[in-house]
Scaffold this motif. Structure first.
Motif, PDB file in Angstrom:
ATOM      1  N   ARG A   1     -34.138   9.434 -18.668  1.00 34.14           N
ATOM      2  CA  ARG A   1     -35.433   9.253 -19.333  1.00 34.14           C
ATOM      3  C   ARG A   1     -36.532   9.970 -18.550  1.00 34.14           C
TER       4      ARG A   1
ATOM      5  N   ASP B   1     -27.175   6.225 -16.912  1.00 34.53           N
ATOM      6  CA  ASP B   1     -28.189   6.356 -17.983  1.00 34.53           C
ATOM      7  C   ASP B   1     -28.695   4.995 -18.426  1.00 34.53           C
ATOM      8  N   ILE B   2     -29.200   4.216 -17.505  1.00 35.28           N
ATOM      9  CA  ILE B   2     -29.561   2.847 -17.851  1.00 35.28           C
ATOM     10  C   ILE B   2     -30.777   2.778 -18.780  1.00 35.28           C
ATOM     11  N   TYR B   3     -31.671   3.779 -18.716  1.00 31.49           N
ATOM     12  CA  TYR B   3     -32.872   3.734 -19.571  1.00 31.49           C
ATOM     13  C   TYR B   3     -32.728   4.631 -20.805  1.00 31.49           C
ATOM     14  N   GLY B   4     -31.498   4.941 -21.143  1.00 30.48           N
ATOM     15  CA  GLY B   4     -31.253   5.709 -22.357  1.00 30.48           C
ATOM     16  C   GLY B   4     -30.520   7.008 -22.070  1.00 30.48           C
ATOM     17  N   GLU B   5     -29.643   7.371 -22.976  1.00 30.29           N
ATOM     18  CA  GLU B   5     -28.886   8.601 -22.839  1.00 30.29           C
ATOM     19  C   GLU B   5     -29.774   9.785 -23.199  1.00 30.29           C
TER      20      GLU B   5
ATOM     21  N   PRO C   1     -29.918  11.723 -27.390  1.00 33.51           N
ATOM     22  CA  PRO C   1     -30.777  11.117 -28.423  1.00 33.51           C
ATOM     23  C   PRO C   1     -32.262  11.162 -28.062  1.00 33.51           C
ATOM     24  N   GLN C   2     -32.574  11.107 -26.775  1.00 35.74           N
ATOM     25  CA  GLN C   2     -33.987  11.221 -26.383  1.00 35.74           C
ATOM     26  C   GLN C   2     -34.515  12.619 -26.685  1.00 35.74           C
TER      27      GLN C   2
ATOM     28  N   ALA D   1     -41.697   8.125 -18.226  1.00 31.97           N
ATOM     29  CA  ALA D   1     -41.797   6.792 -17.611  1.00 31.97           C
ATOM     30  C   ALA D   1     -40.540   5.998 -17.928  1.00 31.97           C
ATOM     31  N   ASP D   2     -39.935   5.403 -16.909  1.00 34.40           N
ATOM     32  CA  ASP D   2     -38.798   4.520 -17.145  1.00 34.40           C
ATOM     33  C   ASP D   2     -39.033   3.215 -16.399  1.00 34.40           C
ATOM     34  N   LEU D   3     -38.016   2.383 -16.331  1.00 33.46           N
ATOM     35  CA  LEU D   3     -38.179   1.068 -15.694  1.00 33.46           C
ATOM     36  C   LEU D   3     -37.539   1.033 -14.310  1.00 33.46           C
TER      37      LEU D   3
ATOM     38  N   PRO E   1     -31.813   5.030 -27.667  1.00 33.41           N
ATOM     39  CA  PRO E   1     -32.693   5.940 -26.926  1.00 33.41           C
ATOM     40  C   PRO E   1     -33.611   6.750 -27.851  1.00 33.41           C
ATOM     41  N   ASN E   2     -33.103   7.083 -29.020  1.00 36.17           N
ATOM     42  CA  ASN E   2     -33.867   7.880 -29.966  1.00 36.17           C
ATOM     43  C   ASN E   2     -35.067   7.082 -30.469  1.00 36.17           C
TER      44      ASN E   2
ATOM     45  N   ILE F   1     -37.832   6.502 -27.851  1.00 37.81           N
ATOM     46  CA  ILE F   1     -38.806   7.603 -27.727  1.00 37.81           C
ATOM     47  C   ILE F   1     -39.744   7.608 -28.932  1.00 37.81           C
TER      48      ILE F   1
ATOM     49  N   GLN G   1     -39.793   1.051 -24.014  1.00 36.81           N
ATOM     50  CA  GLN G   1     -38.816   1.201 -22.948  1.00 36.81           C
ATOM     51  C   GLN G   1     -37.495   0.631 -23.435  1.00 36.81           C
ATOM     52  N   MET G   2     -36.399   1.125 -22.877  1.00 40.04           N
ATOM     53  CA  MET G   2     -35.101   0.564 -23.249  1.00 40.04           C
ATOM     54  C   MET G   2     -34.215   0.374 -22.028  1.00 40.04           C
TER      55      MET G   2
ATOM     56  N   TYR H   1     -26.345  -0.404 -21.530  1.00 40.98           N
ATOM     57  CA  TYR H   1     -25.183  -1.009 -20.849  1.00 40.98           C
ATOM     58  C   TYR H   1     -25.415  -2.485 -20.552  1.00 40.98           C
TER      59      TYR H   1
END
Ligand code: FAD
Ligand code: AMP
Lengths: 254, 317
Positions: free
Chosen positions: A97, A124-128, A131-132, A213-215, B102-103, B106, B111-112, B115
């Motif tokens: 992310r 990829d804990i905050y998204g792959e 797809p982003q 920005a991620d977590l 994730p799509n 965004i 936030q996401m 797993y």
């Protein structure tokens, strides 16, 4: 036709992983890094498509360390061009992310017809990533893909679901694909081929975009408690085989 | 607190994972609202009838949604998220979930966390537990809501049908100009190999290294009277046919014995075999995550173990 392949480095997961002192990241002091196995599949698929259609392939990476070597391997595997996005030595642990806007910016510059990257990276804990990127670029995207064929302005993909079921999907280009498995297993590169590339300069670019920005600041890592897990059988292979045999006999399984 | 759950389905049946997500929403005291995307309102209603534990259903009907279409589904989930503003959007960690979570994160600026194996609500903060690095580490992320999570299948037990069918509210979503279409659904061919019903399975992983050593594995399987199986990398490398793959994108199995060697125990593999009656794992890495799931384990080189075990089994007959 222009294909971009995005490659990431991952810790070698057959080695021991430890968590650093503040519990925020893995201890990277001794950890080995390797090409993310799913990105390896994406790289192979890109080169296979180049061989089938004459497409040009550019490999991209955004790594603090080891990025140059990674991209030289990609050259040895048959990509035409490479580009390293500089992220700064201190940024060793960026999530997908965080890196997505950097790749978005580079891709807007390259304007490829197809972006291939691995379906996921195990951190990829905050998204792959795929797809982003699809959302950031507003391009169609499909994940968990095995098999990609290129046609006139379209790509035909196979998306895999559970139970071995899959669907054939026809996607308009440009598109982003999260690859699970290439049409053929990744090829082996001879060490001599890599050595030939030692002196090649890998072009770099400084990103204008900010990290996404991620977590990450809100995440704590831990080694899982496996004390409730397996009863461990000890001894050499002979002894272990003997114990397994006993267990199977006890349970009436042999 | 309200959760919007993307409901996967195939052949007119909602997936087990949708019921699991419903149960997870309830476990944090939230209302469970399902989003059902299907070909027509009749199909939406029929599927909603299988969601007895849900509080409500939002339906989106369009020809393009007859089977899963990543572009159409992302638009529908984005539109439903924007219109209903749920505190939490939930998808399964499936092919569809990887496309969508994730799509939509965004597209909606949320936030996401992916797993995810467990959720706990702590005031306004949602603590999400995740399995990372292929199961070698666990992460706990404190997420301020609203947010999105992608949850591992099997993380919680599915709820039964407690209530009646939830009320369905249909929603219009602009699905014109879709940039992809599903042209065909492919089902695995019947080859005589039936892992799902096998009583004993011997599974080897990437560590097998190639087809040169496969005979060692075949010998163990034969001596044991077990079906031979492989993890995904074994199949992707072409060392075994796809019908022998166990896991998320392979076959789900529940044999009396699952013996495994050189398989790390990634969550996608566990998804296919964790419910086996007896699991015995051989791995050269003492930190291999599979030791957290197996009943018996041994830190041992599989290439030494396989011939030794074959000999034992053969001698014991
Ligand atoms: C959408 C999706 C679907 C997936 N579906 C599946 C699926 O259906 N099935 C599946 O299996 N995976 C699936 N995966 C892949 C999964 O994430 C893992 O990559 C895979 O399970 C790893 O396989 P492995 O354990 O064989 O290999 P690795 O993770 O590489 O593990 C090899 C193991 O062998 C051990 N080892 C090495 N040498 C030896 C030796 N000499 N003796 C003993 N042990 C040794 C190592 O310590 C290591 O633990 C899927 C992934 C995605 C993204
Ligand atoms: N996940 C694991 N990985 C490696 N070794 C393990 C694991 N779980 C237990 N063991 C070993 O098994 C033995 C007994 O473990 P325990 O059940 O935790 O007391 C110890 O020697 C542990 O090192």
């Amino acid at each position: 036709m222009h294909i971009a392949a995005i490659l990431r480095l991952n810790p070698v997961l057959t080695e021991e992983l430890e968590v650093d002192e503040d519990g925020r990241d893995i201890d990277r002091e001794w950890i080995g890094l390797e090409l993310n196995p799913f990105d390896d599949q994406a790289l192979e698929q890109a080169v296979l498509l180049k061989e089938a259609t004459g497409a040009k392939v550019t490999a991209l990476a955004a790594e603090a360390e080891g990025g140059e070597r990674l991209l030289k391997t990609a050259l040895a595997r048959g990509v035409d061009e490479v580009l390293l996005i500089e992220v700064g030595e201190e940024n060793v642990q960026l999530s997908s992310r965080a890196r997505a806007p950097l790749f978005q910016e580079a891709l807007e510059g390259l304007a490829p017809d197809l972006v291939l990257t691995g379906v996921l990276s195990t951190d990829d804990i905050y998204g792959e990533l795929a797809p982003q990127l699809g959302a950031l670029l507003d391009w169609p995207q499909v994940s968990a893909v095995s098999n990609v064929a290129l046609g006139d302005g379209v790509a035909t993909l196979q998306q895999e679901y559970s139970g071995g079921i899959s669907a054939r999907i026809e996607v308009q280009l440009p598109a982003v694909v999260g690859l699970q498995a290439a049409t053929q297993p990744p090829r082996y590169v001879a060490g001599s081929k890599l050595r030939d590339l030692l002196k090649v300069e890998v072009p770099t670019v400084e990103p204008g975009a900010d990290f996404g920005a991620d977590l990450a600041d809100a995440t704590e890592l831990e080694v899982p408690d496996t004390s409730g897990g397996a009863e461990m059988l000890t001894g050499d292979a002979e002894a272990v085989a003997a114990r397994i045999h006993e267990i199977l006999v006890e349970r009436g399984l042999v | 607190m309200r959760c919007l759950i993307f409901v996967e389905h195939s052949d007119g049946t909602v997936s087990e994972s949708a019921l699991e997500l419903g149960a997870m929403a309830k476990s944090i005291g939230a209302e469970a609202v399902g989003l059902i995307c299907a070909a027509d309102p009749g199909a939406v209603n029929a599927l909603a009838g299988q969601l007895g534990s849900f509080d409500a259903v939002i339906g989106v009907a369009d020809d393009s949604l007859a089977t899963y279409n990543p572009d159409a589904a992302a638009r529908a989930l984005t539109a439903a998220t924007e219109a209903h503003k749920p505190d939490l959007v939930m998808t399964s960690y499936s092919a569809a979930g990887v496309d969508l979570a994730p799509n939509v994160a965004i597209r909606t600026g949320r936030q996401m966390v992916g797993y995810v194996s467990g959720l706990e609500l702590d005031g306004d903060t949602l603590n999400a537990m995740s399995t990372v690095y292929s199961g070698k580490l666990v992460a706990r992320t404190g997420m301020d809501l609203p947010g999105i999570v992608a949850v591992m299948p099997g993380a919680v037990k599915a709820d039964g049908l407690s209530g009646g069918a939830p009320a369905v509210e249909m929603m219009d979503v602009d699905l014109s100009g879709l940039r992809m279409r599903v042209t065909e659904t492919l089902v695995p061919e019947n080859t005589g190999v039936n892992l799902a019903d096998a009583e004993k399975i011997f599974c080897v992983g990437r560590a097998l290294g190639g087809t040169e050593k496969i005979e060692l594995a075949e010998n163990v399987a034969a001596a044991l009277g077990a079906e031979l199986a492989g993890s995904r990398p074994v199949i992707d490398a072409g060392w075994m046919p796809k019908v022998r793959q166990v896991g998320k994108s392979g076959t789900k199995v529940k044999p009396r014995l699952y013996l495994m060697a050189g398989v790390s125990g990634a969550p996608e593999h566990l998804e296919g075999m964790a419910n086996s009656e007896l699991i015995i794992a051989i791995n050269s890495d003492e930190q291999a995550p599979i030791f957290g799931t197996a009943h018996y384990g041994a830190v041992c080189d599989m290439f030494e173990l396989m011939p030794a075990l074959t000999e034992r089994l053969t001698a014991g007959k």
